[in-house]
Design an enzyme around this catalytic site. Structure first.
Site, PDB file in Angstrom:
ATOM      1  N   CYS A   1       1.276  -0.955   0.112  1.00  0.00           N
ATOM      2  CA  CYS A   1       0.350  -0.009   0.247  1.00  0.00           C
ATOM      3  C   CYS A   1       0.928   1.419   0.032  1.00  0.00           C
ATOM      4  O   CYS A   1       1.838   1.502   0.825  1.00  0.00           O
ATOM      5  CB  CYS A   1      -0.827   0.303   1.045  1.00  0.00           C
ATOM      6  SG  CYS A   1      -1.905   1.353   1.351  1.00  0.00           S
TER       7      CYS A   1
ATOM      8  N   GLN B   1     -18.464  -9.739  12.429  1.00  0.00           N
ATOM      9  CA  GLN B   1     -16.985 -10.305  11.811  1.00  0.00           C
ATOM     10  C   GLN B   1     -16.301  -9.190  11.098  1.00  0.00           C
ATOM     11  O   GLN B   1     -16.890  -8.763  10.170  1.00  0.00           O
ATOM     12  CB  GLN B   1     -17.686 -11.139  11.284  1.00  0.00           C
ATOM     13  CG  GLN B   1     -17.317 -11.979  13.002  1.00  0.00           C
ATOM     14  CD  GLN B   1     -16.619 -12.656  13.721  1.00  0.00           C
ATOM     15  OE1 GLN B   1     -15.404 -12.062  13.815  1.00  0.00           O
ATOM     16  NE2 GLN B   1     -16.678 -13.173  15.134  1.00  0.00           N
TER      17      GLN B   1
ATOM     18  N   CYS C   1     -10.580 -14.030  20.117  1.00  0.00           N
ATOM     19  CA  CYS C   1      -9.964 -13.028  19.464  1.00  0.00           C
ATOM     20  C   CYS C   1      -8.751 -12.420  20.423  1.00  0.00           C
ATOM     21  O   CYS C   1      -8.355 -10.797  20.146  1.00  0.00           O
ATOM     22  CB  CYS C   1     -10.867 -11.680  18.746  1.00  0.00           C
ATOM     23  SG  CYS C   1     -11.263 -10.709  20.844  1.00  0.00           S
TER      24      CYS C   1
HETATM   25  C1  SAM Z   1     -16.367 -11.811  19.944  1.00  0.00           C
HETATM   26  S1  SAM Z   1     -18.005 -10.781  19.865  1.00  0.00           S
HETATM   27  C2  SAM Z   1     -18.945 -12.175  19.111  1.00  0.00           C
HETATM   28  C3  SAM Z   1     -20.209 -12.019  18.472  1.00  0.00           C
HETATM   29  C4  SAM Z   1     -20.836 -13.249  17.463  1.00  0.00           C
HETATM   30  N1  SAM Z   1     -20.167 -14.693  18.056  1.00  0.00           N
HETATM   31  C5  SAM Z   1     -20.767 -12.925  16.283  1.00  0.00           C
HETATM   32  O1  SAM Z   1     -19.438 -13.784  15.987  1.00  0.00           O
HETATM   33  O2  SAM Z   1     -20.455 -12.113  15.182  1.00  0.00           O
HETATM   34  C6  SAM Z   1     -18.690 -10.683  21.728  1.00  0.00           C
HETATM   35  C7  SAM Z   1     -20.264 -10.399  21.568  1.00  0.00           C
HETATM   36  O3  SAM Z   1     -19.931 -10.806  23.280  1.00  0.00           O
HETATM   37  C8  SAM Z   1     -20.974  -9.850  23.992  1.00  0.00           C
HETATM   38  N2  SAM Z   1     -20.935  -9.393  25.194  1.00  0.00           N
HETATM   39  C9  SAM Z   1     -19.837  -8.714  25.437  1.00  0.00           C
HETATM   40  N3  SAM Z   1     -20.284  -9.115  26.746  1.00  0.00           N
HETATM   41  C10 SAM Z   1     -20.906 -10.052  27.258  1.00  0.00           C
HETATM   42  C11 SAM Z   1     -21.547 -10.194  28.527  1.00  0.00           C
HETATM   43  N4  SAM Z   1     -21.121 -10.113  29.470  1.00  0.00           N
HETATM   44  N5  SAM Z   1     -22.287 -11.412  28.401  1.00  0.00           N
HETATM   45  C12 SAM Z   1     -23.162 -11.651  27.210  1.00  0.00           C
HETATM   46  N6  SAM Z   1     -22.675 -11.200  26.205  1.00  0.00           N
HETATM   47  C13 SAM Z   1     -21.114 -10.321  25.645  1.00  0.00           C
HETATM   48  C14 SAM Z   1     -21.118  -8.479  22.617  1.00  0.00           C
HETATM   49  O4  SAM Z   1     -22.368  -7.880  22.939  1.00  0.00           O
HETATM   50  C15 SAM Z   1     -20.225  -9.551  21.463  1.00  0.00           C
HETATM   51  O5  SAM Z   1     -21.614  -9.737  21.026  1.00  0.00           O
END
Ligand code: SAM
Length: 403
Positions: free
Chosen positions: A57, A240, A361
């Site tokens: 880039c 994602q 992640c």
């Molecule tokens: C890495 S993302 C993964 C979401 C989904 N699996 C995806 O791939 O699109 C983590 C998710 O955990 C939720 N989250 C964060 N803290 C949380 C909590 N204390 N209890 C439940 N969910 C939570 C966030 O809102 C988010 O949607």
């Protein structure tokens, strides 16, 4: 001062004995620069690494968006896998690795850009490394062309609603209805600004505009496809970062679970895994954000032919699913935020669930959680690194744990 780089730290900085930190270098390189505390500034490469490549880039030098454009794809892949192997080793664990999958250039469908209104116009881009300076990135190799094509519209939004004193943050997500834009740091909304913004949303084909948390225009549904389902996510909901990364994560989750009757999807978001999995099995999706669970629920109800999908809004840090509640499930998907899922993993460890697809992640919290599962009798069958943040130091993975 001349140093030889030993290794890269987790932020992509080269580390020489001392330790001395040098940016933009690779292991094995001999570098000359100006010492400044524990940093070497203005590094000049005396002996380049065979893994060094010309950054693809033209903005790579000025822009802080990518940290590893000077390294070959093979080097980055090996380095990211090593980051995970080291995190596991820190917990006394090893695992076979499945081949890493990297998202292609130009595939980032979601990005948070910074913007500023200046005397001479509008700047939109990423910050230079550890700096307030904004680098303009019209030829960015990372962003999907659809996001780059939205720049004139984004500039118009900033011109209309940005002040000269505050930097704006623009989260842009490509959806079937056009770019979904969420702005923070803009001028307070008044009726004239609302009209202006709504007009710009029409003119530039954005699907939705959210201004400091308030939806100010909805031209078309910001629809996303998840398996056979159509999801309308709440503004700012997790997604994602690339479609290719999402598909690679989903393929690994499917492979980890194998055929199942009924699974639980913990930290389900809007259904990235739950909705496609429901084409073949019953899924109970649990997520902390009510807007996301509602979006998932609506998408499932509007998709004919899915197996049973149930949803639950629940804080899994404070109120993880208990071993008793996990009894109905023959498999679990768990995809927590960077902090990991210490409490929920403890309950999984005490459950009888035979197979877990763990998505993460953050290799460090993943390794910690994997250790508590292996201590409870799970085997770590394999790990796959999915590199959807190409050219960055960010690492994502899927692992299979079973007993
Ligand atoms: C890495 S993302 C993964 C979401 C989904 N699996 C995806 O791939 O699109 C983590 C998710 O955990 C939720 N989250 C964060 N803290 C949380 C909590 N204390 N209890 C439940 N969910 C939570 C966030 O809102 C988010 O949607």
């Amino acid at each position: 001062m001349i140093v030889t780089i030993d290794r890269l730290g987790h932020l992509g900085d080269g580390i020489a004995p001392g330790p001395i930190f040098v940016s933009g270098v690779l292991p094995g390189e001999v570098v000359e620069g100006t010492p400044d505390g524990d940093h070497l500034l203005h590094p000049k490469i005396i002996t380049p690494s065979p893994d060094r490549v010309k950054p693809p880039c033209r903005h790579a030098r000025a822009c802080g968006g990518c940290q590893l454009q000077h390294a070959s794809d093979a080097f980055v892949a090996a380095w990211k896998q090593e980051v995970v192997a080291n995190a596991l080793a820190g917990q006394g664990l090893t695992a076979p690795f499945q081949p890493l999958v990297t998202s292609p250039p130009g595939s980032r469908r979601r990005a948070t850009l910074s913007a500023r209104r200046t005397r001479s116009g509008v700047l939109i881009g990423f910050h230079a490394r550890a700096s307030d300076t904004l680098a303009e990135i019209p030829d960015c190799r990372l962003l999907h062309p659809g996001i780059l094509a939205a720049f004139p519209g984004l500039q118009a939004l900033v011109q209309a609603g940005g002040s000269r004193t505050t930097e704006l943050s623009l989260q842009v997500t490509l959806t079937r209805g056009g770019p979904d834009v969420s702005v923070t740091g803009g001028k307070p909304l008044d009726s004239a600004l609302r009209l202006d913004l709504a007009r710009l949303v029409e003119a530039h084909g954005f699907s939705r505009l959210t201004w400091d948390g308030e939806i100010v225009a909805l031209r078309d549904r910001p629809a996303l496809t998840m398996g056979q389902a159509t999801v309308i996510p709440p503004a700012g909901a997790f997604l994602q970062a690339t479609a290719e990364g999402e598909q690679a994560l989903l393929a690994a989750v499917r492979q980890a679970l194998g055929p199942q009757k009924r699974v639980v999807d913990l930290f389900s978001g809007t259904g990235t895994f739950a909705l496609p999995l429901a084409e073949a099995m019953d899924v109970h999706a649990v997520e902390g954000d009510a807007g996301m669970t509602q979006a998932l629920d609506l998408a499932a109800r509007n998709t004919p032919g899915l197996h049973r999908v149930t949803t639950e809004t629940r804080d899994l840090f404070r109120r993880p699913l208990e071993p008793d509640e996990l009894k109905p499930f023959s498999g679990a998907v768990i995809d927590p935020p960077r902090a990991g899922a210490e409490a929920q993993t403890g309950r999984l460890a005490a459950s009888a669930i035979p197979v877990i697809a763990a998505v993460s992640c953050n290799p460090v919290t993943f390794a910690r959680d994997a250790r508590s599962l292996t201590d409870a009798g799970y085997r770590l069958d394999w790990v796959q690194v999915v590199d959807q943040f190409r050219w960055s130091t960010h690492v994502e993975l899927v692992a299979r744990l079973s007993r």
